[in-house]
Design an enzyme around this catalytic site. Structure first.
Site, PDB file in Angstrom:
ATOM      1  N   GLY A   1       0.779  -1.238   0.000  1.00 60.84           N
ATOM      2  CA  GLY A   1       0.000   0.000   0.000  1.00 60.84           C
ATOM      3  C   GLY A   1       0.810   1.287   0.000  1.00 60.84           C
TER       4      GLY A   1
ATOM      5  N   ARG B   1     -16.864 -14.400  -8.347  1.00 57.93           N
ATOM      6  CA  ARG B   1     -16.521 -13.026  -8.713  1.00 57.93           C
ATOM      7  C   ARG B   1     -17.715 -12.094  -8.473  1.00 57.93           C
ATOM      8  NH1 ARG B   1     -13.263 -10.515 -13.618  1.00 57.93           N
ATOM      9  NH2 ARG B   1     -13.126 -12.662 -14.265  1.00 57.93           N
TER      10      ARG B   1
ATOM     11  N   ARG C   1      -6.617  -8.028  -8.408  1.00 53.99           N
ATOM     12  CA  ARG C   1      -7.763  -8.825  -8.875  1.00 53.99           C
ATOM     13  C   ARG C   1      -8.317  -8.163 -10.125  1.00 53.99           C
ATOM     14  NH1 ARG C   1      -8.309 -13.600  -7.261  1.00 53.99           N
ATOM     15  NH2 ARG C   1     -10.518 -13.618  -7.727  1.00 53.99           N
TER      16      ARG C   1
ATOM     17  N   HIS D   1      -0.049   1.608 -12.886  1.00 57.06           N
ATOM     18  CA  HIS D   1       0.728   0.441 -13.317  1.00 57.06           C
ATOM     19  C   HIS D   1       2.170   0.878 -13.563  1.00 57.06           C
ATOM     20  CE1 HIS D   1       1.587  -3.421 -15.091  1.00 57.06           C
ATOM     21  NE2 HIS D   1       2.137  -2.800 -16.119  1.00 57.06           N
TER      22      HIS D   1
ATOM     23  N   ASP E   1      -4.771  -3.834 -16.925  1.00 54.19           N
ATOM     24  CA  ASP E   1      -3.815  -2.754 -17.206  1.00 54.19           C
ATOM     25  C   ASP E   1      -4.097  -2.067 -18.544  1.00 54.19           C
ATOM     26  OD1 ASP E   1      -2.527  -3.297 -14.789  1.00 54.19           O
ATOM     27  OD2 ASP E   1      -1.225  -4.789 -15.725  1.00 54.19           O
TER      28      ASP E   1
ATOM     29  N   GLU F   1       5.628   6.911  -9.156  1.00 55.61           N
ATOM     30  CA  GLU F   1       4.223   6.543  -8.899  1.00 55.61           C
ATOM     31  C   GLU F   1       3.662   7.388  -7.769  1.00 55.61           C
ATOM     32  OE1 GLU F   1       3.195   2.328  -8.712  1.00 55.61           O
ATOM     33  OE2 GLU F   1       5.123   1.805  -9.585  1.00 55.61           O
TER      34      GLU F   1
HETATM   35  C1  GAR Z   1       2.843  -0.653  -7.676  1.00 53.87           C
HETATM   36  O1  GAR Z   1       4.102  -0.632  -8.302  1.00 53.87           O
HETATM   37  C2  GAR Z   1       1.734  -0.608  -8.708  1.00 53.87           C
HETATM   38  O2  GAR Z   1       2.054   0.195  -9.812  1.00 53.87           O
HETATM   39  C3  GAR Z   1       1.642  -2.064  -9.100  1.00 53.87           C
HETATM   40  O3  GAR Z   1       1.741  -2.748  -7.893  1.00 53.87           O
HETATM   41  C4  GAR Z   1       2.586  -2.009  -7.007  1.00 53.87           C
HETATM   42  C5  GAR Z   1       1.863  -1.855  -5.706  1.00 53.87           C
HETATM   43  O4  GAR Z   1       2.694  -1.258  -4.752  1.00 53.87           O
HETATM   44  N1  GAR Z   1       0.408  -2.333  -9.801  1.00 53.87           N
HETATM   45  C6  GAR Z   1       0.331  -3.202 -10.788  1.00 53.87           C
HETATM   46  O5  GAR Z   1       1.256  -3.879 -11.165  1.00 53.87           O
HETATM   47  C7  GAR Z   1      -1.038  -3.266 -11.453  1.00 53.87           C
HETATM   48  N2  GAR Z   1      -0.976  -4.119 -12.588  1.00 53.87           N
HETATM   49  P1  GAR Z   1       2.089  -0.573  -3.475  1.00 53.87           P
HETATM   50  O6  GAR Z   1       1.191  -1.626  -2.806  1.00 53.87           O
HETATM   51  O7  GAR Z   1       3.281  -0.256  -2.624  1.00 53.87           O
HETATM   52  O8  GAR Z   1       1.326   0.637  -3.891  1.00 53.87           O
END
Ligand code: GAR
Length: 229
Positions: free
Chosen positions: A14, A71, A97, A115, A151, A180
């Protein structure tokens, strides 16, 4: 100012959720985080959100069985939680998910994801390693409206970072993650301010003060000038 009510969906640590929570602490930020939902019991982000006095709920997808009915059950519980919190905007932040076309359609223009690649390239789970295998020289992250495909969906904002010789999936992931944490709050801010919306044709419409140019690509980080040894 009436703030946009944001629910954040997580599956893990998170850190993007935390970046949104931190941004929303500014009195002038036009959104507030009203709910954090995890499909994974014990996800690290749940404790981090609770420590900030944000309501959390765990909806463990495994308790709904398997297949299409499962689902539907999971998404019905999710919908109840989101409606209960009167969420205006749903942010997927490491939420692992896939959501059904029905669910996604119900949140059209109000459901976004981050992403760690410059979409539409390198979708899926292993983006960092795949980028290194392909030898890309520029990587980054993307915030986009969610469609039923993983994505995918109209792109809201992107931030780019260099890829250095000697990068590992972890070193690249760390460089992208820093972007991010800047990009996601900025995109949410502009959506909440009404400067970004999804039009009837599925195009992202951007207005407001910074509507042109290399939109939302944050400026380079000054400390990122030296390649790793
Ligand atoms: C992040 O890098 C996000 O971009 C990626 O998961 C990570 C979560 O990190 N999301 C994906 O890959 C979606 N396909 P976080 O829990 O520390 O935010």
């Amino acid at each position: 100012m009436t703030k946009t009510r944001v629910a954040v969906l997580i599956s893990g640590r998170g850190s993007n959720m935390k970046a949104l929570i931190d941004a929303a602490k500014a009195p002038t930020y036009p959104a507030e985080i009203v709910l954090v939902v995890s499909n994974m019991p014990g996800a690290g982000g749940l404790a981090a959100a609770a420590a900030e006095n944000i309501r959390t709920v765990t909806i463990n997808h495994k308790t709904f069985g398997a297949g299409a009915d499962a689902r539907r059950g999971f998404e019905a519980a999710l919908t109840t939680a989101l409606n209960g919190a009167r969420a205006d905007l749903v942010c997927l932040a490491g939420f692992m998910r896939l959501l059904s076309a029905d669910f996604v359609g119900g949140w059209r223009g109000r459901l976004i994801n981050i992403h760690p690649s410059l979409l539409p390239a390198f979708k899926g789970l292993d983006a960092h390693a795949e980028m290194l295998r392909a030898g890309v020289k520029i990587a980054g992250c993307t915030v986009h409206f969610v469609s039923a495909e993983m994505d995918a969906g109209p792109i809201i904002g992107q931030a780019a970072v260099p890829v250095f010789d000697g990068d590992t999936p972890d070193s690249l992931a760390a460089r992208i993650l820093a972007e991010e944490h800047r990009l996601y709050p900025e995109c949410v801010r502009r959506i909440a301010a009404g400067d970004i919306l999804l039009d009837g044709e599925g195009m992202v419409r951007i207005s407001g003060a910074q509507a042109s140019g290399a939109l939302l690509n944050p400026p380079p980080i000054p400390t990122e000038t030296t390649p790793p040894r």
